[in-house]
Motif scaffolding. Sequence first.
Motif, PDB file in Angstrom:
ATOM      1  N   PRO A 601      60.016  35.404   6.734  1.00 30.09           N
ATOM      2  CA  PRO A 601      58.684  35.097   7.284  1.00 30.09           C
ATOM      3  C   PRO A 601      57.757  34.418   6.287  1.00 30.09           C
ATOM      4  O   PRO A 601      56.994  33.521   6.669  1.00 30.09           O
ATOM      5  CB  PRO A 601      58.153  36.471   7.711  1.00 30.09           C
ATOM      6  N   GLU A 602      57.831  34.804   5.014  1.00 31.68           N
ATOM      7  CA  GLU A 602      56.907  34.224   4.032  1.00 31.68           C
ATOM      8  C   GLU A 602      57.486  32.963   3.393  1.00 31.68           C
ATOM      9  O   GLU A 602      56.746  32.031   3.073  1.00 31.68           O
ATOM     10  CB  GLU A 602      56.578  35.257   2.953  1.00 31.68           C
ATOM     11  N   GLN A 603      58.791  32.930   3.207  1.00 29.49           N
ATOM     12  CA  GLN A 603      59.397  31.761   2.557  1.00 29.49           C
ATOM     13  C   GLN A 603      59.328  30.512   3.422  1.00 29.49           C
ATOM     14  O   GLN A 603      59.463  29.395   2.916  1.00 29.49           O
ATOM     15  CB  GLN A 603      60.865  32.053   2.215  1.00 29.49           C
ATOM     16  N   LEU A 604      59.119  30.662   4.721  1.00 33.49           N
ATOM     17  CA  LEU A 604      59.058  29.492   5.594  1.00 33.49           C
ATOM     18  C   LEU A 604      57.767  28.702   5.422  1.00 33.49           C
ATOM     19  O   LEU A 604      57.708  27.514   5.754  1.00 33.49           O
ATOM     20  CB  LEU A 604      59.199  29.908   7.066  1.00 33.49           C
ATOM     21  N   GLN A 605      56.724  29.310   4.943  1.00 31.78           N
ATOM     22  CA  GLN A 605      55.452  28.605   4.787  1.00 31.78           C
ATOM     23  C   GLN A 605      55.620  27.454   3.786  1.00 31.78           C
ATOM     24  O   GLN A 605      56.174  27.627   2.714  1.00 31.78           O
ATOM     25  CB  GLN A 605      54.365  29.564   4.319  1.00 31.78           C
ATOM     26  N   THR A 606      55.133  26.271   4.197  1.00 34.25           N
ATOM     27  CA  THR A 606      55.355  25.085   3.374  1.00 34.25           C
ATOM     28  C   THR A 606      54.247  24.065   3.598  1.00 34.25           C
ATOM     29  O   THR A 606      53.518  24.138   4.595  1.00 34.25           O
ATOM     30  CB  THR A 606      56.727  24.471   3.709  1.00 34.25           C
ATOM     31  N   ASP A 607      54.147  23.117   2.684  1.00 33.41           N
ATOM     32  CA  ASP A 607      53.157  22.037   2.831  1.00 33.41           C
ATOM     33  C   ASP A 607      53.701  20.903   3.694  1.00 33.41           C
ATOM     34  O   ASP A 607      52.988  20.312   4.495  1.00 33.41           O
ATOM     35  CB  ASP A 607      52.790  21.463   1.454  1.00 33.41           C
ATOM     36  N   ILE A 608      54.989  20.582   3.488  1.00 35.63           N
ATOM     37  CA  ILE A 608      55.605  19.425   4.155  1.00 35.63           C
ATOM     38  C   ILE A 608      56.801  19.919   4.963  1.00 35.63           C
ATOM     39  O   ILE A 608      57.672  20.609   4.437  1.00 35.63           O
ATOM     40  CB  ILE A 608      56.072  18.378   3.124  1.00 35.63           C
ATOM     41  N   LEU A 609      56.838  19.550   6.225  1.00 37.95           N
ATOM     42  CA  LEU A 609      57.939  19.954   7.108  1.00 37.95           C
ATOM     43  C   LEU A 609      58.586  18.721   7.710  1.00 37.95           C
ATOM     44  O   LEU A 609      57.906  17.879   8.305  1.00 37.95           O
ATOM     45  CB  LEU A 609      57.422  20.859   8.229  1.00 37.95           C
ATOM     46  N   LEU A 610      59.890  18.612   7.540  1.00 35.78           N
ATOM     47  CA  LEU A 610      60.656  17.623   8.294  1.00 35.78           C
ATOM     48  C   LEU A 610      60.975  18.265   9.635  1.00 35.78           C
ATOM     49  O   LEU A 610      61.703  19.260   9.695  1.00 35.78           O
ATOM     50  CB  LEU A 610      61.935  17.255   7.542  1.00 35.78           C
ATOM     51  N   ALA A 611      60.403  17.728  10.695  1.00 35.03           N
ATOM     52  CA  ALA A 611      60.515  18.361  12.011  1.00 35.03           C
ATOM     53  C   ALA A 611      61.974  18.570  12.395  1.00 35.03           C
ATOM     54  O   ALA A 611      62.794  17.649  12.291  1.00 35.03           O
ATOM     55  CB  ALA A 611      59.821  17.505  13.064  1.00 35.03           C
ATOM     56  N   PRO A 612      62.343  19.795  12.858  1.00 33.59           N
ATOM     57  CA  PRO A 612      63.737  20.062  13.230  1.00 33.59           C
ATOM     58  C   PRO A 612      64.209  19.139  14.356  1.00 33.59           C
ATOM     59  O   PRO A 612      63.451  18.818  15.281  1.00 33.59           O
ATOM     60  CB  PRO A 612      63.709  21.524  13.695  1.00 33.59           C
ATOM     61  N   HIS A 613      65.449  18.687  14.240  1.00 30.11           N
ATOM     62  CA  HIS A 613      66.135  17.910  15.285  1.00 30.11           C
ATOM     63  C   HIS A 613      65.322  16.704  15.752  1.00 30.11           C
ATOM     64  O   HIS A 613      65.249  16.406  16.948  1.00 30.11           O
ATOM     65  CB  HIS A 613      66.476  18.803  16.480  1.00 30.11           C
ATOM     66  N   HIS A 614      64.677  16.021  14.813  1.00 25.09           N
ATOM     67  CA  HIS A 614      64.008  14.734  15.055  1.00 25.09           C
ATOM     68  C   HIS A 614      62.859  14.816  16.059  1.00 25.09           C
ATOM     69  O   HIS A 614      62.396  13.777  16.549  1.00 25.09           O
ATOM     70  CB  HIS A 614      65.008  13.680  15.555  1.00 25.09           C
TER      71      HIS A 614
END
Length: 698
Positions: A601-614
Amino acid sequence: MASVGHWQYYLQLSSEQTSQPVQIIGKVSSLVIAEQNIRFNLNVTQLDGQHLIFSKTFRLSWRDPAWKIQQGQQVKLLVKVKPPHGLANEAGFNYQQWLFSEGIIATGYVKPHVDNQLINDAKTIRQSLLNQMLAFELPHSSWLAALTFGYRGLLQPEDWHLVQKTGVAHLIAISGLHLALVASLSYVLIAWMGGGLISRFYSLHYLNLHYIAILLTLFSTLTYSALAGFGLPTLRAWLMLLLFSTFFLRNKNLGAKSLILLSLTGFVVLFPLSIFGLSFWLSFSAVIIIGFVFWRWPVKKGGFSLRALLSGMIKVQLCLTVLMLPLVAWQFSYISIVSPVVNLIAVPIVTMLLVPLCLMAVICLAIKPDWALELFFLANLMVSYGLKFLDFALKLDAAYFNLPALPPAVWFLVFLFVLCSCLPSFWLNKKYLWILLLPLVSHVITPQTHTWQIDILDVGQGVAVLISKNNRVIIYDVGASYPSGFNMADSVLLPILQARGLSKVDLVFISHGDNDHAGSLPQLLKGIQVTQVLTNQDNCQQGLDIVWQGLSIKGLWPDNALKYNDNNGSCVIKVSDTYHSILLPGDIDQSIEKQLLDLHPEQLQTDILLAPHHGSNTSSSIDFIHGVSPEYVIFSQGFMNRWRFPRQEVIDRYQRYNPLLFATSRSGQISFFVEYNSAAPITVKTFRNDIYPYWYAN
């Protein structure tokens, strides 16, 4: 040019015409050889029943054509097209700009349909002659087609590598050099034959043989240009010949400078879009440099001597190589060391022997095919020895070396250094010219930085991400490879790595085996040294923990890829420093997103996300978006792709949390610059808006 720009926008297709199939009628303008998976240009004269005042050029592909497509045919086809578009990255071929320079206003494919029909099967003379030549099935017919007809579609990537790195690419396409040869031969033959005829008949003595020879030479060279498909390099040379002949026949003195400027002006007026192609600048640069050479080192008057001829050839070739070096290095990021010597041998052989031989063979095709076969066989033998010579030259130590991409200003200063070195002293004190090379030296020395960079590359419908720091790089996914041979490693990844001066990749992560993520891996491994490849089948899994130059790389998924389908077995990794991070989730769907929320739950937090499955609607659930809370979201997908990624529902879900949204199809390459272990804000640049924001390329 502003007027030309508005005119081109006026000619573009409407959104209705690019959103659904349209029926067109037009004439095939490209030479076509293949019988399957063909690609050709079509001059469209009728669109959905409406006659066009100005024809429009479409570039189409047809997987299994219903008949053999040939240049000159008039056809009726049902097609699905879209506006001209190309991959937009910091290095590699700019296909979209090339389409614009060629006046192509749409690209697409032919759809199978009962109404597709061949209206008129009239082939051009050029196509018919090419078909006859290819029927001889000579081993090097691909090279003979390029030398004789300007058709380079049969040449393979390794052929291009050979001629580019040895510096003789200009010889394999019909260009100004070939036209000058034809003009010279035509004039000599016409004057010789005409002189013999006129001298026998007193009544013809009033004719000016000189003028007649010039006019007939103009006609013969125009015919030769038609044989080359009226390629722009040939037309440029013919225009200069026309101007020179016109002024000469009118007894007007026209100096070299005036001839070049008038040709330049005339060509821009007649073919304004060509200035957006590199060929225009290379051609005129070469002509100007040759003029400069003869101004700086004029030919001393006197009789003919072989020594003087060889001296002049060597002088011109060396000066061309040296003065063109900054332009070639800037555009292609390599320098060929063997080029001057190879050209010194190849240019006279190709222009004085091989091209005339091919032209004689073409003439014989229409008169005596048996003679044509003998001549083409002899030309094929010459090409065979020539290729062996080029192979030998390319295998020499330091035959060429690659260069990192440098700013245009640096190469301009290098050009000034070379130019001033060649100029007479005048008031210049040449011992201080080395100052002009300081920017080049400073760029070659790569400093250590406190910034790491993330590049989401534009690879169409697929994924390729570069993460670099201190002139080292890791890669997440490598994009697709296609049956035609086109692949994202050769067209995007390797050019960028070369432009950055990188000769090795530390790590390559492959999220899963789908072609759009892993297809180009073999070509990447062939083109550059890779220390380690990690896939979701081995090390790129949950529990992965790597420290790379102070950056943490953690594997969050899968626990076991064999338990899931390809997409849901995607390797999910997070790359971070103390303050900033990027999450790369592959093609997981909402069921895996939910498991990730439970596990990390905490490790998923991020600044930049490449959207899953385009940007598929099966991914990017509301809970996942809320759990990740990204500041930036990137959709990596193809332009006007058939799945309509990113889906509008997905965009709406992200917009509830107000991140900045980017799509590679719209922005091209997206680069994030992150200060290492610093809370400073991330800097974002996109190719189309910041790196190369020119209207003609976007």
